[in-house]
Design a protein around this motif. Structure first.
Motif, PDB file in Angstrom:
ATOM      1  N   GLN A   1       0.812  -1.217   0.000  1.00 50.81           N
ATOM      2  CA  GLN A   1       0.000   0.000   0.000  1.00 50.81           C
ATOM      3  C   GLN A   1       0.849   1.273   0.000  1.00 50.81           C
ATOM      4  O   GLN A   1       0.332   2.368  -0.241  1.00 50.81           O
ATOM      5  CB  GLN A   1      -0.967   0.017   1.189  1.00 50.81           C
ATOM      6  CG  GLN A   1      -0.334   0.308   2.547  1.00 50.81           C
ATOM      7  CD  GLN A   1       0.170  -0.937   3.253  1.00 50.81           C
ATOM      8  OE1 GLN A   1       0.648  -1.864   2.617  1.00 50.81           O
ATOM      9  NE2 GLN A   1       0.051  -0.946   4.577  1.00 50.81           N
ATOM     10  N   PHE A   2       2.151   1.113   0.258  1.00 49.95           N
ATOM     11  CA  PHE A   2       3.049   2.271   0.257  1.00 49.95           C
ATOM     12  C   PHE A   2       3.887   2.359  -1.018  1.00 49.95           C
ATOM     13  O   PHE A   2       4.708   3.263  -1.149  1.00 49.95           O
ATOM     14  CB  PHE A   2       3.986   2.221   1.475  1.00 49.95           C
ATOM     15  CG  PHE A   2       3.248   2.279   2.790  1.00 49.95           C
ATOM     16  CD1 PHE A   2       2.619   3.440   3.201  1.00 49.95           C
ATOM     17  CD2 PHE A   2       3.185   1.163   3.603  1.00 49.95           C
ATOM     18  CE1 PHE A   2       1.934   3.493   4.411  1.00 49.95           C
ATOM     19  CE2 PHE A   2       2.513   1.198   4.819  1.00 49.95           C
ATOM     20  CZ  PHE A   2       1.880   2.373   5.214  1.00 49.95           C
ATOM     21  N   GLN A   3       3.688   1.429  -1.930  1.00 48.99           N
ATOM     22  CA  GLN A   3       4.438   1.451  -3.178  1.00 48.99           C
ATOM     23  C   GLN A   3       3.892   2.550  -4.111  1.00 48.99           C
ATOM     24  O   GLN A   3       2.697   2.842  -4.100  1.00 48.99           O
ATOM     25  CB  GLN A   3       4.362   0.096  -3.872  1.00 48.99           C
ATOM     26  CG  GLN A   3       5.020  -1.035  -3.081  1.00 48.99           C
ATOM     27  CD  GLN A   3       6.473  -0.766  -2.787  1.00 48.99           C
ATOM     28  OE1 GLN A   3       7.232  -0.391  -3.686  1.00 48.99           O
ATOM     29  NE2 GLN A   3       6.870  -0.938  -1.531  1.00 48.99           N
ATOM     30  N   PRO A   4       4.770   3.147  -4.904  1.00 46.52           N
ATOM     31  CA  PRO A   4       4.339   4.254  -5.779  1.00 46.52           C
ATOM     32  C   PRO A   4       3.154   3.902  -6.666  1.00 46.52           C
ATOM     33  O   PRO A   4       2.270   4.740  -6.887  1.00 46.52           O
ATOM     34  CB  PRO A   4       5.590   4.556  -6.607  1.00 46.52           C
ATOM     35  CG  PRO A   4       6.730   4.112  -5.732  1.00 46.52           C
ATOM     36  CD  PRO A   4       6.222   2.913  -4.983  1.00 46.52           C
ATOM     37  N   GLU A   5       3.118   2.670  -7.155  1.00 52.47           N
ATOM     38  CA  GLU A   5       2.020   2.275  -8.057  1.00 52.47           C
ATOM     39  C   GLU A   5       0.672   2.389  -7.359  1.00 52.47           C
ATOM     40  O   GLU A   5      -0.299   2.902  -7.934  1.00 52.47           O
ATOM     41  CB  GLU A   5       2.232   0.850  -8.552  1.00 52.47           C
ATOM     42  CG  GLU A   5       1.148   0.379  -9.516  1.00 52.47           C
ATOM     43  CD  GLU A   5       1.380  -1.039 -10.010  1.00 52.47           C
ATOM     44  OE1 GLU A   5       0.517  -1.550 -10.745  1.00 52.47           O
ATOM     45  OE2 GLU A   5       2.415  -1.637  -9.643  1.00 52.47           O
ATOM     46  N   PHE A   6       0.613   1.911  -6.087  1.00 53.97           N
ATOM     47  CA  PHE A   6      -0.662   2.009  -5.376  1.00 53.97           C
ATOM     48  C   PHE A   6      -0.914   3.420  -4.872  1.00 53.97           C
ATOM     49  O   PHE A   6      -2.061   3.887  -4.871  1.00 53.97           O
ATOM     50  CB  PHE A   6      -0.709   1.022  -4.212  1.00 53.97           C
ATOM     51  CG  PHE A   6      -2.065   0.996  -3.542  1.00 53.97           C
ATOM     52  CD1 PHE A   6      -3.151   0.393  -4.162  1.00 53.97           C
ATOM     53  CD2 PHE A   6      -2.265   1.613  -2.315  1.00 53.97           C
ATOM     54  CE1 PHE A   6      -4.406   0.391  -3.569  1.00 53.97           C
ATOM     55  CE2 PHE A   6      -3.515   1.614  -1.702  1.00 53.97           C
ATOM     56  CZ  PHE A   6      -4.592   1.006  -2.334  1.00 53.97           C
TER      57      PHE A   6
END
Length: 217
Positions: A38-43
């Motif tokens: 949930q902290f990845q740039p995509e999400f």
């Protein structure tokens, strides 16, 4: 095609999951691992507040479970999950907000307590209110399920599973057996192993929050 970003153990995401299934809508499920995805740039490009659910319909991105439920009803009205009369609609939304703002806050002590505990005065007040809204009807929306049933139906069963009984609330007990017998509830219901994971997950979040508050004070 609808794309549904969710985690199967999130009660907020489960609301949308059940609504999609009740409406018979085709969708692409995308599980977001809440241990870091949930902290990845995509999400984060979908939801800068790093939580599920998120629904994408073409170029439209929708955050927050209640907003998603409203969109699904407006955009895909058949079968309807909203009653017809203004009074019934108001009651439905009122029950949704009580479930979100009041009932959800009752989960932490039941998660942290390994043994069944007693309903607090506040929880009794909530259960009495919900019983009054049900009256003699099988569902909060009357004869058919509504968004209110879906919203409450992802919280009360958790409390029941944690040890809360409905012996003093026969209307809720009847409603509970009817709602959890629906195929959509069974399909989205976590098994015992997943439920244990959810309890540990919530317990850790609560304890981290308590530590943050203690450090801040």
């Amino acid at each position: 095609m609808l794309t549904f970003y969710y985690h199967p153990l999130s009660p907020f995401a489960r609301r949308v999951w059940i609504a999609l299934l009740e409406k018979g809508l085709a969708f692409e499920p995308v599980v977001v691992n809440l241990n870091g995805d949930q902290f990845q740039p995509e999400f984060l490009s979908l939801n800068p507040f790093h939580h599920v659910p998120v629904l994408v319909d073409g170029s439209l991105r929708i955050l927050e479970s209640l907003a998603i439920l409203d969109y699904l009803e407006a955009q895909y009205p058949t079968p309807s999950l909203v009653p017809q009369s203004p009074e019934a609609i108001a009651k439905m939304r009122m029950v949704q907000m009580v479930a979100t703002n009041e009932l959800m806050s009752q989960l932490p002590p039941w998660v942290l307590n390994p043994e069944p505990t007693q309903a607090t005065e506040e929880l009794q007040r909530i259960l009495t209110f919900l019983s009054e809204q049900l009256g003699d009807a099988p569902f909060f929306g009357g004869d058919g399920i509504s968004l209110a049933d879906i919203t409450v139906g992802t919280v009360l069963p958790l409390l029941h599973r944690l040890g809360l009984d409905f012996n003093d609330y026969p209307a809720i007990a009847t409603w509970y057996h009817q709602i959890t017998a629906r195929p959509t509830w069974d399909e989205t219901n976590p098994d015992d192993a997943s439920f244990a994971i959810w309890k540990r997950w919530v317990s850790l979040k609560i304890k981290r929050r308590q530590q943050q508050i203690a450090r801040a004070s």
